[in-house]
Structures are given as C-alpha cells and as structure tokens.
Motif scaffolding. Sequence first.
Motif, PDB file in Angstrom:
ATOM      1  N   ARG A  12      54.585  42.825  31.456  1.00 51.46           N
ATOM      2  CA  ARG A  12      54.294  42.094  30.212  1.00 51.46           C
ATOM      3  C   ARG A  12      54.318  40.576  30.396  1.00 51.46           C
ATOM      4  NH1 ARG A  12      56.756  42.974  25.167  1.00 51.46           N
ATOM      5  NH2 ARG A  12      58.829  42.903  26.138  1.00 51.46           N
ATOM      6  N   SER A  16      58.116  39.378  28.915  1.00 52.58           N
ATOM      7  CA  SER A  16      59.041  40.343  29.500  1.00 52.58           C
ATOM      8  C   SER A  16      60.496  39.855  29.458  1.00 52.58           C
ATOM      9  CB  SER A  16      58.627  40.611  30.949  1.00 52.58           C
ATOM     10  OG  SER A  16      59.685  41.194  31.669  1.00 52.58           O
ATOM     11  N   ARG A  17      61.373  40.688  28.914  1.00 54.29           N
ATOM     12  CA  ARG A  17      62.808  40.369  28.921  1.00 54.29           C
ATOM     13  C   ARG A  17      63.365  40.490  30.339  1.00 54.29           C
ATOM     14  NH1 ARG A  17      63.149  43.536  23.880  1.00 54.29           N
ATOM     15  NH2 ARG A  17      62.610  45.304  25.191  1.00 54.29           N
ATOM     16  N   THR A  18      62.803  41.428  31.106  1.00 53.35           N
ATOM     17  CA  THR A  18      63.236  41.580  32.503  1.00 53.35           C
ATOM     18  C   THR A  18      62.974  40.279  33.266  1.00 53.35           C
ATOM     19  OG1 THR A  18      62.475  43.864  32.301  1.00 53.35           O
ATOM     20  CG2 THR A  18      63.100  43.113  34.505  1.00 53.35           C
ATOM     21  N   PRO A  90      60.735  46.542  34.640  1.00 55.10           N
ATOM     22  CA  PRO A  90      61.229  47.227  33.438  1.00 55.10           C
ATOM     23  C   PRO A  90      61.375  48.730  33.694  1.00 55.10           C
ATOM     24  CG  PRO A  90      58.887  46.694  33.212  1.00 55.10           C
ATOM     25  CD  PRO A  90      59.350  46.069  34.496  1.00 55.10           C
ATOM     26  N   TYR A  91      62.204  49.343  32.885  1.00 54.61           N
ATOM     27  CA  TYR A  91      62.432  50.799  32.969  1.00 54.61           C
ATOM     28  C   TYR A  91      61.301  51.499  32.236  1.00 54.61           C
ATOM     29  CZ  TYR A  91      65.446  55.035  32.527  1.00 54.61           C
ATOM     30  OH  TYR A  91      66.016  56.281  32.582  1.00 54.61           O
ATOM     31  N   ASP A  93      59.396  55.183  31.763  1.00 56.29           N
ATOM     32  CA  ASP A  93      59.355  56.636  31.994  1.00 56.29           C
ATOM     33  C   ASP A  93      60.405  57.056  33.026  1.00 56.29           C
ATOM     34  OD1 ASP A  93      57.234  56.578  30.206  1.00 56.29           O
ATOM     35  OD2 ASP A  93      55.767  56.312  31.807  1.00 56.29           O
ATOM     36  N   LEU A  94      61.609  56.570  32.800  1.00 54.84           N
ATOM     37  CA  LEU A  94      62.793  56.853  33.627  1.00 54.84           C
ATOM     38  C   LEU A  94      62.713  56.225  35.019  1.00 54.84           C
ATOM     39  CD1 LEU A  94      63.413  60.658  32.836  1.00 54.84           C
ATOM     40  CD2 LEU A  94      63.941  58.654  31.448  1.00 54.84           C
ATOM     41  N   THR A 135      65.349  45.895  32.653  1.00 56.59           N
ATOM     42  CA  THR A 135      65.817  46.119  31.284  1.00 56.59           C
ATOM     43  C   THR A 135      65.257  47.455  30.817  1.00 56.59           C
ATOM     44  OG1 THR A 135      63.924  45.049  30.182  1.00 56.59           O
ATOM     45  CG2 THR A 135      65.801  43.639  30.733  1.00 56.59           C
ATOM     46  N   GLY A 137      64.677  50.069  27.234  1.00 62.69           N
ATOM     47  CA  GLY A 137      64.671  50.163  25.780  1.00 62.69           C
ATOM     48  C   GLY A 137      65.830  50.996  25.272  1.00 62.69           C
ATOM     49  N   GLY A 138      66.143  52.073  25.996  1.00 58.76           N
ATOM     50  CA  GLY A 138      67.280  52.923  25.650  1.00 58.76           C
ATOM     51  C   GLY A 138      68.353  52.793  26.718  1.00 58.76           C
ATOM     52  N   ASP A 172      65.660  48.251  22.819  1.00 59.41           N
ATOM     53  CA  ASP A 172      64.706  48.669  21.783  1.00 59.41           C
ATOM     54  C   ASP A 172      65.354  49.556  20.711  1.00 59.41           C
ATOM     55  OD1 ASP A 172      62.805  47.303  23.216  1.00 59.41           O
ATOM     56  OD2 ASP A 172      62.004  49.080  24.223  1.00 59.41           O
TER      57      ASP A 172
HETATM   58  C1  LIG Z   1      55.114  52.328  29.407  1.00 63.51           C
HETATM   59  C2  LIG Z   1      56.551  52.189  28.954  1.00 63.51           C
HETATM   60  C3  LIG Z   1      57.465  53.174  29.263  1.00 63.51           C
HETATM   61  C4  LIG Z   1      58.788  53.061  28.854  1.00 63.51           C
HETATM   62  N1  LIG Z   1      59.670  54.057  29.167  1.00 63.51           N
HETATM   63  C5  LIG Z   1      60.953  53.952  28.781  1.00 63.51           C
HETATM   64  C6  LIG Z   1      61.894  54.977  29.095  1.00 63.51           C
HETATM   65  O1  LIG Z   1      61.593  55.974  29.736  1.00 63.51           O
HETATM   66  N2  LIG Z   1      63.168  54.847  28.651  1.00 63.51           N
HETATM   67  C7  LIG Z   1      63.572  53.740  27.938  1.00 63.51           C
HETATM   68  O2  LIG Z   1      64.746  53.650  27.626  1.00 63.51           O
HETATM   69  N3  LIG Z   1      62.703  52.761  27.639  1.00 63.51           N
HETATM   70  C8  LIG Z   1      61.406  52.835  28.043  1.00 63.51           C
HETATM   71  N4  LIG Z   1      60.524  51.833  27.719  1.00 63.51           N
HETATM   72  C9  LIG Z   1      61.007  50.627  27.029  1.00 63.51           C
HETATM   73  C10 LIG Z   1      61.293  49.512  28.048  1.00 63.51           C
HETATM   74  O3  LIG Z   1      62.204  49.950  29.030  1.00 63.51           O
HETATM   75  C11 LIG Z   1      61.908  48.284  27.382  1.00 63.51           C
HETATM   76  O4  LIG Z   1      61.138  47.842  26.293  1.00 63.51           O
HETATM   77  C12 LIG Z   1      62.057  47.161  28.404  1.00 63.51           C
HETATM   78  O5  LIG Z   1      62.957  46.192  27.935  1.00 63.51           O
HETATM   79  C13 LIG Z   1      60.717  46.511  28.712  1.00 63.51           C
HETATM   80  O6  LIG Z   1      60.936  45.438  29.582  1.00 63.51           O
HETATM   81  P1  LIG Z   1      60.124  44.070  29.458  1.00 63.51           P
HETATM   82  O7  LIG Z   1      60.543  43.373  28.185  1.00 63.51           O
HETATM   83  O8  LIG Z   1      60.551  43.339  30.671  1.00 63.51           O
HETATM   84  O9  LIG Z   1      58.670  44.426  29.468  1.00 63.51           O
HETATM   85  C14 LIG Z   1      59.208  51.928  28.116  1.00 63.51           C
HETATM   86  C15 LIG Z   1      58.275  50.928  27.799  1.00 63.51           C
HETATM   87  C16 LIG Z   1      56.960  51.052  28.211  1.00 63.51           C
HETATM   88  C17 LIG Z   1      55.969  49.964  27.872  1.00 63.51           C
END
Ligand SMILES: Cc1cc2nc3c(=O)[nH]c(=O)nc-3n(C[C@H](O)[C@H](O)[C@H](O)COP(=O)(O)O)c2cc1C
Length: 195
Positions: A12, A16-18, A90-91, A93-94, A135, A137-138, A172
């Motif tokens: 992103r 991106s927060r990461t 970023p994290y 899909d696990l 980082t 989301g969960g 998130d």
């Molecule tokens: C394609 C995609 C897949 C993701 N899969 C997961 C996931 O499996 N588990 C989770 O906790 N968050 C998931 N997230 C949320 C991201 O981990 C979270 O928003 C993260 O902070 C994104 O980092 P960024 O701000 O650096 O882009 C996903 C986000 C995206 C866009």
Amino acid sequence: MRTLLFINACVRGERSRTLRLCKKYLSTYLAYHPDYEIEEVTLNDIQLRPQDRDELDRRDEFIAEGDFSDPMFDLAKQFMDADHIVIGAPYWDLEFPALLKIYLERVSVSELTYHFFGDHVDAHVSAERAVYIMTAGGYTIGKNYGYDYVQGLFSFLFGIHRTDLVKAEGLDIEGADVETLLETAMREAEEIAKE
Ligand SMILES: Cc1cc2nc3c(=O)[nH]c(=O)nc-3n(C[C@H](O)[C@H](O)[C@H](O)COP(=O)(O)O)c2cc1C
C-alpha cells in the motif's frame, strides 16, 4: 560502508502502517550504526515475474554452467552482499503478499546463494541478522506463517540464524487505538535497532 538491505513488501506504499514501523526501525538503526547505508528494494516498483517453466529452464542452464552474470541473478547477489536484512511486509492471508514470495524465490539460488550437500547447507550470505517487520489487522495467534517461513528459510538456507520479529496486531479491529498499537511496536523496533 556496510549495507542494510530493506526489502519493502508494503504494497500500500505510503498508506502502509507496516512501512511506518519500518521507517522507525531504519532511522534508529542508522543513528546507532553510522557505518551503514540503506539499499531499498521496493517490490511494488520492480517487475517481478513468477518463475514459470521457461524462466526456470533458463535459470537451470545458467546454474549448470556456473554463469551468474545474467541480470536475473542481480537480486540474489545484492541479497548475498548485504550485512543486515530488513523485511517489511503486511500480514496477508496468514502470510505475506505474493510479491515477497517471488522475491524470495529469486534470491534462493542453489550454487549461488547457498550450496546444498544433502546433509548440510553452505550459505554464501554475508548477513548474520535479519528483522521481519509486520502489521496485522487481527491477531496472528500461532498462525504467523509468513514470519515462521522467512525465519526458517533464512536459518536453513542462508545461515542467518537470528531473525527478529517486530509486529503490531489488531489494527483493523473495531475500536482499536491504532496509534497506541503502532507506538508500542515502534518502541520495540527501536530497542532491536539499537543492538
Ligand atoms: C489482501 C489482504 C489480506 C489480509 N489478510 C489478513 C489476515 O489474514 N489476517 C489479518 O489479521 N489481517 C489481514 N489483513 C489486514 C492487514 O493485515 C492489515 O490491514 C495490515 O495492517 C495492513 O498493513 P499495511 O497498513 O502496511 O498495508 C489483510 C489485508 C489485505 C489487504
């Protein structure tokens, strides 16, 4: 100068927060290690193609000839020469974005980055330490396959036996105090970067 290689898989970009966490790590690292300079590979900006059949055939021919002059090996050589490796991802899909997997396949080159002997591996990589910054989301709760994979790959194939993890989780989740979560992770990043 020594080299810190920053592998930027923050898809992103500036949102991106990461990437924010990575920037904190990098600026602290430079402040405490003035003999280092940063080389960044921004995976968004380079045209990384997956290694399909034709590409793999070409690569195997070069390996058989011991000829690593083709540009396809440039990323691997840069990786081998770095003194410290930082991955920001970023994290997803696990795990992590597919761009990073393609990059890792590109730098894992038998006979160049490592030599596999059957019972042991000789790594040809300079770095002894790496850091994986992410980082989520969960919460990763025992399913941090991205970090686990990188840590295993780095240790087994590249002889990098220490890969630290910096993470901010739960960003998130409804009601999350994102700034506080990031600031806590930034303090962790700073502590590791000072070493
Ligand atoms: C394609 C995609 C897949 C993701 N899969 C997961 C996931 O499996 N588990 C989770 O906790 N968050 C998931 N997230 C949320 C991201 O981990 C979270 O928003 C993260 O902070 C994104 O980092 P960024 O701000 O650096 O882009 C996903 C986000 C995206 C866009």
